[in-house]
Design a protein around this motif. Structure first.
Motif, mmCIF file in Angstrom:
data_model
loop_
_atom_site.group_PDB
_atom_site.id
_atom_site.type_symbol
_atom_site.label_atom_id
_atom_site.label_comp_id
_atom_site.label_asym_id
_atom_site.label_seq_id
_atom_site.Cartn_x
_atom_site.Cartn_y
_atom_site.Cartn_z
ATOM 1 N N PRO A 309 0.773 -1.349 0.077
ATOM 2 C CA PRO A 309 0.083 -0.101 -0.075
ATOM 3 C C PRO A 309 0.985 1.051 0.183
ATOM 4 N N SER A 310 0.266 2.500 -0.396
ATOM 5 C CA SER A 310 1.011 3.743 -0.585
ATOM 6 C C SER A 310 1.227 4.079 1.008
ATOM 7 N N VAL A 311 2.105 4.835 1.002
ATOM 8 C CA VAL A 311 2.261 5.513 2.618
ATOM 9 C C VAL A 311 1.511 6.694 2.702
ATOM 10 N N THR A 312 0.841 6.661 3.767
ATOM 11 C CA THR A 312 -0.204 7.786 4.096
ATOM 12 C C THR A 312 0.276 9.026 4.793
ATOM 13 N N ILE A 313 1.294 8.954 5.653
ATOM 14 C CA ILE A 313 1.821 9.925 6.476
ATOM 15 C C ILE A 313 2.453 10.860 5.287
ATOM 16 N N GLU A 314 2.104 12.267 4.947
ATOM 17 C CA GLU A 314 2.354 13.099 3.722
ATOM 18 C C GLU A 314 4.130 13.075 3.873
ATOM 19 N N GLU A 315 4.607 13.555 5.068
ATOM 20 C CA GLU A 315 6.185 13.705 5.115
ATOM 21 C C GLU A 315 7.002 12.713 4.671
ATOM 22 N N LEU A 316 6.447 11.431 4.834
ATOM 23 C CA LEU A 316 7.251 10.559 4.465
ATOM 24 C C LEU A 316 7.245 9.995 2.955
ATOM 25 N N GLN A 317 6.173 10.507 2.443
ATOM 26 C CA GLN A 317 5.885 10.296 0.759
ATOM 27 C C GLN A 317 7.113 10.733 0.079
ATOM 28 N N HIS A 318 7.338 9.791 -1.103
ATOM 29 C CA HIS A 318 8.426 10.302 -1.957
ATOM 30 C C HIS A 318 9.779 10.041 -1.453
ATOM 31 N N LYS A 319 9.847 9.499 -0.263
ATOM 32 C CA LYS A 319 11.203 9.293 0.463
ATOM 33 C C LYS A 319 11.759 7.817 0.402
ATOM 34 N N SER A 320 12.960 7.531 0.600
ATOM 35 C CA SER A 320 13.441 6.124 0.977
ATOM 36 C C SER A 320 13.404 5.754 2.178
ATOM 37 N N PHE A 321 13.423 4.628 2.523
ATOM 38 C CA PHE A 321 13.298 4.242 4.037
ATOM 39 C C PHE A 321 14.720 4.815 4.722
ATOM 40 N N GLU A 322 15.779 4.706 3.939
ATOM 41 C CA GLU A 322 17.047 4.970 4.658
ATOM 42 C C GLU A 322 17.260 6.415 4.755
ATOM 43 N N SER A 334 4.821 10.688 17.639
ATOM 44 C CA SER A 334 3.965 9.976 18.673
ATOM 45 C C SER A 334 4.041 10.827 19.922
ATOM 46 N N ASN A 335 4.477 12.009 19.856
ATOM 47 C CA ASN A 335 4.361 12.887 20.999
ATOM 48 C C ASN A 335 3.051 13.251 21.418
ATOM 49 N N GLU A 336 2.379 12.215 22.172
ATOM 50 C CA GLU A 336 0.865 12.559 22.655
ATOM 51 C C GLU A 336 0.624 12.242 24.129
ATOM 52 N N PRO A 337 0.173 12.983 24.740
ATOM 53 C CA PRO A 337 0.100 12.858 26.420
ATOM 54 C C PRO A 337 -0.836 11.804 26.574
ATOM 55 N N ASP A 338 -1.623 11.376 25.637
ATOM 56 C CA ASP A 338 -2.729 10.327 25.928
ATOM 57 C C ASP A 338 -1.918 8.893 25.383
ATOM 58 N N ALA A 339 -2.107 8.100 26.233
ATOM 59 C CA ALA A 339 -1.213 6.860 26.489
ATOM 60 C C ALA A 339 -1.834 5.808 25.065
ATOM 61 N N GLN A 340 -3.231 5.890 24.910
ATOM 62 C CA GLN A 340 -3.905 5.135 23.878
ATOM 63 C C GLN A 340 -3.465 5.443 22.475
ATOM 64 N N LYS A 341 -3.554 7.106 22.336
ATOM 65 C CA LYS A 341 -3.368 7.618 21.046
ATOM 66 C C LYS A 341 -1.681 7.682 20.718
ATOM 67 N N ARG A 342 -1.124 7.842 21.739
ATOM 68 C CA ARG A 342 0.518 7.248 21.462
ATOM 69 C C ARG A 342 0.928 5.924 20.939
ATOM 70 N N LEU A 343 0.245 5.014 21.629
ATOM 71 C CA LEU A 343 0.232 3.738 21.262
ATOM 72 C C LEU A 343 -0.061 3.588 19.487
ATOM 73 N N LEU A 344 -1.328 4.157 19.550
ATOM 74 C CA LEU A 344 -1.716 4.083 17.997
ATOM 75 C C LEU A 344 -0.897 4.776 16.986
ATOM 76 N N ARG A 345 -0.344 5.664 17.698
ATOM 77 C CA ARG A 345 0.650 6.601 16.477
ATOM 78 C C ARG A 345 2.299 5.692 16.308
ATOM 79 N N MET A 346 2.492 5.017 17.405
ATOM 80 C CA MET A 346 3.640 4.169 17.143
ATOM 81 C C MET A 346 3.343 2.894 16.348
ATOM 82 N N GLN A 347 2.329 2.336 16.312
ATOM 83 C CA GLN A 347 1.749 1.399 15.479
ATOM 84 C C GLN A 347 1.710 1.850 14.109
ATOM 85 N N MET A 348 1.397 3.250 13.934
ATOM 86 C CA MET A 348 1.379 3.929 12.642
ATOM 87 C C MET A 348 2.701 4.125 12.006
#
Length: 582
Positions: A309-322, A334-348
């Motif tokens: 699938p295509s990369v969905t986070i805009e700032e990562l698009q058109h860049k290489s992994f390295e 993942s700088n989120e005060p809410d622990a659940q949101k922080r976990l979801l962001r790290m999974q993303m």
């Protein structure tokens, strides 16, 4: 067929309703009745699957014998009247209710069984000769058995009153009693024994001075065959998955992972992928510290069965992994005060990293097991030869079948269905480096290119016997001919280009045996097609390697698989024993 040990004369009684002429095998070394314990189940005459498989084995084996030993103008179709005395086909029912079949009876013991009709044909050709020396048989079991016994080669026991007079026959057989005398083989049978050995199967060395006992004796009862090891990282030359390959696996959704190891589920391991469990390192980034997972084949797919699938986070698009500072990006994203949101962001973060890493790996290759080097014919390159390469997501070895681009002006194989794939049998994997340039090395593959055809027998000279091409080619034809309902039509491998060369960009990916791949992708669909007598072109369910690239971030050669994977996994990839990476 000019030989008295595999004989048949068609008659009004012999030419039965299904149109096959029977072949009776006169000589046997079968010992199934002496086995202390038999694995798997006897065939059930009330089971349609068992009876169909029995007929399939008898027809395929007889077809091989007729191809090797019958006159070239013989157009009849043959079928074994039965296995040689002391041999028995048995069935193993898998957990998924699929069935595997094994032919028992070899004197080496119950663990030495034949798993395909083609495997047994080599032994049957030897039985059709007058040789008593097992070192002169080229089937895998005999090769391993002779090697295990080391000293003088085992010999077959024959009746004391055996006659050695050959019978001159013009058709594959005059019916004779089982246990008949061995006779002098015709020359076609001798040459067939030497040529039938599949080039991709390693052959153990026979004793330097094999002896034939003057008084035939039975082989030692305690002989134990030494299994020939599969090539490093593989569980079988036609199996789907290999160590170091990038695959999809099912978690809550489909995810990407790298095969770190393949482990047998039990002591008696069959050839199929379902007999193994797979240790996978989830793809993402090492900073995520994702634990390894263990999966069965039912929860896995080859990488090229799905598109990334295509990369969905805009700032990562058109860049290489390295090109990404993943540590800094993960902290910031993942700088989120809410622990659940922080976990979801790290999974993303992990999900996006896995997509980008997969494209990076797909656009790379690394070599292993060098075979030598020398100048190219034009003197412009240094050519290095290798036993294998990690080509993107897949491991490719010399002797493997590869999906490749077809010749531009293809006028061969007119009987090939329009959607069949051009398949190269790889004979050389080579890396070309210019002498007087800083240009990157070029990866090439050499070998003959084939397509499957469907046509009446006899096939033309361009059709090559599948057993000469290797197990994947042979198993593909066996399955197609079993599914085929029109018995006047037979499938074959037609050569469409000899000594061809394909650049890396012209290689689409590994060729997989249809029934093995479809049983993984969509078993129900495949079984429905079989019931209708339709051969599914499984390769159409695969992407080409070029379709899964990173869009302008081609990398090329890397040093070793671990160097290719880099920080994309938390585990360390260790090459299988026997694999020397460069």
């Amino acid at each position: 067929m000019a030989n008295s040990n595999a004989q048949s004369t068609p008659s009004a009684q012999d030419d039965d309703v299904d149109g096959y002429y029977p072949i009776h095998i006169a000589r046997s070394d079968g010992k199934v009745h002496t086995y202390p314990k038999l694995d798997h189940n006897p065939l059930d005459p009330k089971s349609e699957a068992d009876t169909q498989q029995l007929e399939r084995w008898e027809v395929i084996i007889a077809g091989h014998l007729a191809h090797q030993l019958a006159p070239s103008d013989d157009k009849k179709q043959y079928k074994l009247a039965g296995f040689p005395g002391g041999y028995e086909l048995r069935c193993a029912v898998r957990k998924d209710l699929g069935r595997d079949y094994y032919l028992y009876g070899h004197p080496a013991g119950p663990k030495s069984n034949y798993r395909t009709p083609g495997d047994f044909v080599l032994h049957l050709l030897w039985l059709a000769s007058d040789s008593k020396d097992y070192s002169q048989c080229s089937c895998d079991i005999c090769v391993k058995w002779v090697e295990a016994n080391k000293g003088p080669a085992p010999v077959i026991a024959v009746p004391a009153d055996a006659s050695s007079q050959p019978a001159a026959l013009n058709t594959p057989a005059q019916a004779v009693a089982s246990g008949g005398a061995p006779t002098q083989p015709a020359q076609p049978a001798q040459s067939a024994q030497k040529s039938q050995k599949a080039p991709s199967q390693p052959k153990a060395a026979a004793p330097s001075q094999p002896t034939i006992a003057s008084q035939p004796a039975a082989p030692p009862a305690a002989a134990t065959p030494v299994p020939a090891p599969n090539p490093p990282g593989t569980t079988g030359l036609s199996n789907v998955f290999r160590v170091g390959e990038l695959v999809w696996y099912k978690a809550t959704a489909w995810r990407l992972g790298l095969i770190l190891a393949i482990n047998p589920k039990g002591e008696n391991v069959a050839q199929g992928d379902s007999s193994y469990s797979f240790v996978l390192a989830p793809l993402g980034h090492a900073i995520l510290n994702q634990p390894n997972v263990v999966k069965d084949v039912v929860d896995m797919r080859p990488f090229l069965t799905f598109s990334v699938p295509s990369v969905t986070i805009e700032e990562l698009q058109h860049k290489s992994f390295e090109a990404i500072d993943w540590q800094a990006f993960a902290v910031r994203y993942s700088n989120e005060p809410d622990a659940q949101k922080r976990l979801l962001r790290m999974q993303m973060v992990g999900l996006e990293a896995s997509k980008m890493a997969a494209r990076c790996i797909n656009d790379s290759f690394s070599m292993f097991n060098p075979l030598g080097q020398g100048p190219s014919p034009d003197g412009q390159h240094n050519v290095q030869y290798f036993k294998g390469v990690y080509l993107g997501a897949e491991m490719v070895r010399v002797g493997d079948p590869l999906r490749v681009t077809a010749p531009v002006n293809l006028d061969a194989a007119p009987d090939a269905p329009v959607d069949t794939t051009a398949v190269m049998l790889v004979s050389k994997i080579q890396l070309l480096t210019p002498w007087n340039s800083d240009a990157s090395p070029t990866l090439q593959f050499r070998g003959s290119v084939f397509r499957v055809i469907r046509a009446p027998l006899p096939h033309g000279q361009n059709v090559i016997p599948a057993e000469q091409l290797g197990p994947a080619f042979e198993q593909e034809l066996m399955a197609r001919n079993q599914i085929e309902r029109d018995k006047s039509m037979r499938w074959g491998w037609s050569i469409i280009e000899r000594d061809a060369v394909r650049a890396e960009t012209e290689v689409q990916g590994r060729f997989y045996v249809t029934y093995k791949l479809m049983s993984i992708i969509d078993r129900d669909r495949f079984q429905a097609a079989v019931q209708q007598g339709v051969v599914e072109e499984a390769q159409t369910y695969l992407n080409n390697r070029s379709h899964s690239g990173s869009g302008g971030h081609y990398i090329g050669r890397r040093q070793g698989r671990a160097g290719t994977v880099g920080a994309a996994v938390s585990a360390t990839f260790i090459a299988p024993e026997g694999m020397v990476e460069t």
